[in-house]
Design an enzyme around this catalytic site. Sequence first.
Site, PDB file in Angstrom:
ATOM      1  N   ASN A  68       0.868  -1.174   0.000  1.00 14.36           N
ATOM      2  CA  ASN A  68       0.000   0.000   0.000  1.00 14.36           C
ATOM      3  C   ASN A  68       0.907   1.225   0.000  1.00 14.36           C
ATOM      4  O   ASN A  68       1.866   1.291   0.765  1.00 14.36           O
ATOM      5  CB  ASN A  68      -0.937   0.003   1.215  1.00 14.36           C
ATOM      6  CG  ASN A  68      -0.228   0.318   2.490  1.00 14.36           C
ATOM      7  OD1 ASN A  68       0.825  -0.261   2.752  1.00 14.36           O
ATOM      8  ND2 ASN A  68      -0.751   1.203   3.281  1.00 14.36           N
ATOM      9  N   GLU A 119       7.857   0.918  10.790  1.00 11.49           N
ATOM     10  CA  GLU A 119       6.590   1.659  10.640  1.00 11.49           C
ATOM     11  C   GLU A 119       5.514   0.627  10.396  1.00 11.49           C
ATOM     12  O   GLU A 119       5.471   0.022   9.318  1.00 11.49           O
ATOM     13  CB  GLU A 119       6.677   2.611   9.436  1.00 11.49           C
ATOM     14  CG  GLU A 119       7.631   3.743   9.605  1.00 11.49           C
ATOM     15  CD  GLU A 119       7.212   4.711  10.689  1.00 11.49           C
ATOM     16  OE1 GLU A 119       6.012   4.762  11.024  1.00 11.49           O
ATOM     17  OE2 GLU A 119       8.091   5.403  11.209  1.00 11.49           O
ATOM     18  N   CYS A 161      -2.193   2.762   6.890  1.00 10.36           N
ATOM     19  CA  CYS A 161      -1.737   2.493   8.250  1.00 10.36           C
ATOM     20  C   CYS A 161      -2.423   3.400   9.263  1.00 10.36           C
ATOM     21  O   CYS A 161      -2.618   3.001  10.404  1.00 10.36           O
ATOM     22  CB  CYS A 161      -0.226   2.640   8.333  1.00 10.36           C
ATOM     23  SG  CYS A 161       0.356   4.215   7.717  1.00 10.36           S
ATOM     24  N   GLU A 217       9.813   8.307  10.768  1.00  4.83           N
ATOM     25  CA  GLU A 217      10.215   8.682   9.410  1.00  4.83           C
ATOM     26  C   GLU A 217       9.782  10.122   9.169  1.00  4.83           C
ATOM     27  O   GLU A 217       8.911  10.647   9.843  1.00  4.83           O
ATOM     28  CB  GLU A 217       9.563   7.740   8.386  1.00  4.83           C
ATOM     29  CG  GLU A 217      10.154   6.338   8.473  1.00  4.83           C
ATOM     30  CD  GLU A 217       9.832   5.446   7.278  1.00  4.83           C
ATOM     31  OE1 GLU A 217       8.654   5.336   6.919  1.00  4.83           O
ATOM     32  OE2 GLU A 217      10.791   4.856   6.714  1.00  4.83           O
TER      33      GLU A 217
END
Length: 491
Positions: free
Chosen positions: A160, A259, A294, A470
């Site tokens: 994704n 992540e 997410c 990030e």
Amino acid sequence: MTAAKTAPLRRYPVLIGGEWRDLADRPQIASWNPATGEPLYSVPDCSAADVDEAVAAAHSAFLGEDWQSAAPVARGAIVRAMADVVLENAELLAETEARDSGKVIAETRRFTAVCADYLRAFGEMADKITGDTFTPPQKGVTAFTRRVPVGVVAAIVPWNNPLWLLALKLGPAIAAGNAIVIKPSEIAAAPVIEFLRKVTEKVALPKGLINLVTGHGAPCGEALSSHPLVAKIAFTGGPETARHIVRNSAANLADVSLELGGKSPALVFDDANLDNAVASIVSGVFLGSAGQSCVASSRALVQRGIYPEFVRRITAAAAQLRVGDPMDAGAQLGPLATAAQLNRIETAVAQAVQRGGRLLLGGKRPEIAGGGWYYQPTILEIGSHDDALVQTEMFGPVLAILPFGDEAEAVALANASRFGLAAGIFTTNVGRVHRLTTRLRAGIQYVNCYRMGAPMAPIGGFGDSGKGREAGIDAVRDYTKTVTVWIDTNV
Ligand code: NAD
């Protein structure tokens, strides 16, 4: 049988040591079009030996004189040139991603532009990686720190949002002076490969600085994350895979950033602007990627005073959404990326209903031309916050709604999750905003909005949502190691 099924599949090559290689003799992994269920292309399932060659090439590029002596500003120019490559090929990349992942074209176009923004910003950060100076107690002695690149970075990305999630790793890795081996997901590798092909056509790179391997988690991902020459693993994906990665990193003691997923709460208080809360939550959990995000706002916690009205409004808003072919510019959500994902969600919703969950909307596969792995926007009222549908990341267009009484209960419920990636807070009470933003265990908090982002703003979570951050200058620093230098000026 259709022509697409009988024609030989397009086979994508990998990039090792500056050469594009057609690994025709390796097992091939087919990637499927989620809108039709037909195969699109294949990628080689790289062996541990292929991975070893790619890592060795990256390591030698990293140690090469050209790269070691490249000024930070020159490294930044490479990253900015990659941003230009994204913009010059924006439509190709957006279409490739929509076809491969099932995200709608409006969303992949938006994210293509976002990807270029992030790469440009990382390029600008290359010459802003600074150290500190000290005045130590020793007479005539001075000391300073310098930030040096870690070495070879392994970037492992999911299906994704593959391009943007790659940009979050490739940008800082190169800006900070590292070499990289990239492993996209076997489910949607094409956007990453198309992008890297254009990069190698357009941007002058030291041979082997950027490498690409494709394949399944094992052997390819396993070999990459445990490789002795890998110094940092930058991973985005699910928590179970992350646990494999952490175990693998025992072999190389690499730095690891993770992540991972989420089950992000959206807290709606009695004093909220309800239209804004509804629009934000609908956007967060349904729009663009059909919940395969997410940060999806998949857990709505709503104060009792407005609960019935909120349920009425959000059900009405979600019922209006256009589910359709990802290539259709008017589609607001497309299919799920894999048939397995569709089956998993269907089963999870059916089981939640059997346990007493009340289906308020959806819960079916819509009729859409072309077949495809579509699922309707689905809303359930769930009686218990401990229910599996409330605690498990669905990664699909499924929203669980539950009521709460007061602020303390809202915070307790919001934090009662293994995840801690994002949270939405919908209230007009500024004091409450400050109280909640210190108490919620979520790395990204949106107040009266959702799905915001910018290159300088860190991304990351708590618990099963991962570790490390990030984006932002601190994330670029995470692609470096600190070296302390002592100078005795008495000599
Ligand atoms: P996944 O964990 O199945 O796969 C991610 C990548 O890891 C793929 O490239 C895969 O091939 C590789 N992999 C699988 N097994 C491996 C192993 N044993 N060793 C090394 N590599 C291995 O995840 P997915 O299904 O592709 O992506 C969905 C997940 O990603 C969701 O949980 C989602 O929430 C998460 N995600 C997180 C963020 C974020 O920024 N926090 C962003 C997007 C997606």
